[in-house]
Design an enzyme around this catalytic site. Structure first.
Site, PDB file in Angstrom:
ATOM      1  N   ASP A  51       2.626  -7.549   5.889  1.00 54.43           N
ATOM      2  CA  ASP A  51       2.601  -7.778   7.333  1.00 54.43           C
ATOM      3  C   ASP A  51       4.000  -7.886   7.945  1.00 54.43           C
ATOM      4  O   ASP A  51       4.137  -8.199   9.128  1.00 54.43           O
ATOM      5  CB  ASP A  51       1.825  -9.070   7.644  1.00 54.43           C
ATOM      6  CG  ASP A  51       0.359  -8.973   7.243  1.00 54.43           C
ATOM      7  OD1 ASP A  51      -0.271  -7.948   7.571  1.00 54.43           O
ATOM      8  OD2 ASP A  51      -0.142  -9.907   6.600  1.00 54.43           O
ATOM      9  N   ASP A  52       5.030  -7.610   7.163  1.00 54.60           N
ATOM     10  CA  ASP A  52       6.396  -7.793   7.635  1.00 54.60           C
ATOM     11  C   ASP A  52       6.760  -6.783   8.720  1.00 54.60           C
ATOM     12  O   ASP A  52       6.598  -5.563   8.536  1.00 54.60           O
ATOM     13  CB  ASP A  52       7.365  -7.658   6.452  1.00 54.60           C
ATOM     14  CG  ASP A  52       8.799  -7.915   6.859  1.00 54.60           C
ATOM     15  OD1 ASP A  52       9.153  -9.090   7.035  1.00 54.60           O
ATOM     16  OD2 ASP A  52       9.552  -6.936   7.031  1.00 54.60           O
ATOM     17  N   VAL A  53       7.277  -7.278   9.832  1.00 58.36           N
ATOM     18  CA  VAL A  53       7.636  -6.423  10.959  1.00 58.36           C
ATOM     19  C   VAL A  53       8.767  -5.475  10.580  1.00 58.36           C
ATOM     20  O   VAL A  53       8.778  -4.298  10.976  1.00 58.36           O
ATOM     21  CB  VAL A  53       8.031  -7.277  12.179  1.00 58.36           C
ATOM     22  CG1 VAL A  53       8.570  -6.402  13.299  1.00 58.36           C
ATOM     23  CG2 VAL A  53       6.835  -8.082  12.674  1.00 58.36           C
ATOM     24  N   TRP A  77      13.851  -2.028   3.922  1.00 57.67           N
ATOM     25  CA  TRP A  77      14.552  -2.869   4.902  1.00 57.67           C
ATOM     26  C   TRP A  77      15.962  -2.378   5.134  1.00 57.67           C
ATOM     27  O   TRP A  77      16.515  -2.515   6.227  1.00 57.67           O
ATOM     28  CB  TRP A  77      14.613  -4.319   4.401  1.00 57.67           C
ATOM     29  CG  TRP A  77      13.370  -5.107   4.560  1.00 57.67           C
ATOM     30  CD1 TRP A  77      12.287  -4.819   5.328  1.00 57.67           C
ATOM     31  CD2 TRP A  77      13.083  -6.374   3.924  1.00 57.67           C
ATOM     32  NE1 TRP A  77      11.334  -5.799   5.204  1.00 57.67           N
ATOM     33  CE2 TRP A  77      11.786  -6.755   4.352  1.00 57.67           C
ATOM     34  CE3 TRP A  77      13.780  -7.181   3.030  1.00 57.67           C
ATOM     35  CZ2 TRP A  77      11.195  -7.962   3.935  1.00 57.67           C
ATOM     36  CZ3 TRP A  77      13.204  -8.352   2.606  1.00 57.67           C
ATOM     37  CH2 TRP A  77      11.921  -8.740   3.053  1.00 57.67           C
TER      38      TRP A  77
END
Length: 303
Positions: A257-259, A299
């Site tokens: 769920d990491d933006v 990331w």
């Protein structure tokens, strides 16, 4: 490890390690308060047992990283020196064999470019459990810039510092520093009341011995460890998996769920909308056993 003298240690690092790539990751937040980077050298105050050490980490030679003790903070005995080496190896995840990850990534359309561009990047960790959980809680539902501001306020209000050559080197608060506080004591941080409550609750659990790193490592697998964490008020699946990947080193931890992960995938795929959780599940089908590293490398496209 090779001992050079009382003020210096040499650590041999894997071929699949690039110190500069890791410094780029550590340099991404100008408001970071727990270490300094100057002239391709990393400086950090490190509490080990009853001693507080100031270390400089550099890598001027291939396959070797140097730890130098600054000022009058030379360790008093071999046990402390060994603990420093363990911390640094954990921080940089130096004992991980990345070759299987790179082999997998070569065949993955999303990861192939990432490992080609950022080869030698390690999943930089947060070895201290309390710090890792606090960082996860602080970062919930806010942008990264504000999260670093809140962390700095917490550290400078309740942590401690040592000064050297005109610079302050801060040390993250311990659970004991936070456990006895009331929510009102944290008001100056301008954090939500709920987050203040969560930080105090976690500190109390650790002080009471009800939550330890060893318990989570002994959980057996990532799902069991995740269940243990999400039973704690204020820790949901995202925070749990963040802690499991950054502190406990579970390779299958996956903050789906990491933006930031969503934005990285959106960028790489050139789409206008972020992928759904179902789409991410399909995209990650080849990442089994390396979800944490896949997330960390994706990331990297964001900074």
């Amino acid at each position: 490890m090779q001992k050079e003298n009382n003020n210096e240690l040499k650590i041999f690092v894997p071929k699949e390690f690039n110190f500069n790539e890791n410094l780029k990751y550590l340099s991404r937040a100008p408001n970071e308060c727990l270490f300094h980077i100057k002239n391709q050298r990393l400086y950090k105050a490190l509490p080990i047992e009853e001693e507080t050490l100031l270390i400089e980490i550099s890598a001027d030679h291939e396959n070797v990283m140097t730890i130098r003790f600054i000022g009058d903070t030379t360790p008093s005995c071999e046990r402390i020196r060994d603990a420093v080496v363990r911390y640094v190896r954990d921080w940089f995840d130096l004992d991980r064999d990345l070759l299987p990850f790179y082999e997998m990534a070569k065949t993955d359309v999303l990861l192939n470019g990432a490992v080609g561009s950022f080869y030698g990047l390690r999943l930089m960790g947060i070895p201290d459990l309390f710090e890792a959980i606090c960082w996860g809680i602080i970062g919930q539902q806010i942008n990264l810039t504000f999260a670093y501001t809140l962390k700095r306020r917490l550290v400078e209000s309740f942590g401690r510092r040592i000064e050297y050559d005109g610079d302050d080197f801060w040390i993250f608060p311990t659970p004991n520093d936070i456990a006895a506080l009331a929510v009102e004591d944290l008001a100056g941080l301008r954090m939500t009341v709920k987050k203040c409550e969560y930080l105090i609750d976690v500190a109390q659990l650790i002080v009471e011995g009800k939550l330890t790193k060893m318990q989570l490592l002994n959980a057996g697998n990532v799902k069991n460890a995740e269940k243990m964490l999400i039973k704690i008020r204020g820790i949901g699946p995202w925070t749990a998996n963040y802690v499991l990947m950054r502190c406990l080193r579970y390779l299958s931890a996956f903050p789906i769920d990491d933006v930031g992960l969503h934005n990285a995938l959106k960028h790489l795929m050139g789409t206008e909308n972020k992928p759904t959780k179902e789409e991410i599940g399909r995209l990650a089908a080849n990442w089994t056993g390396w979800e944490s590293y896949a997330t960390f490398y994706l990331w990297r496209f964001l900074y």
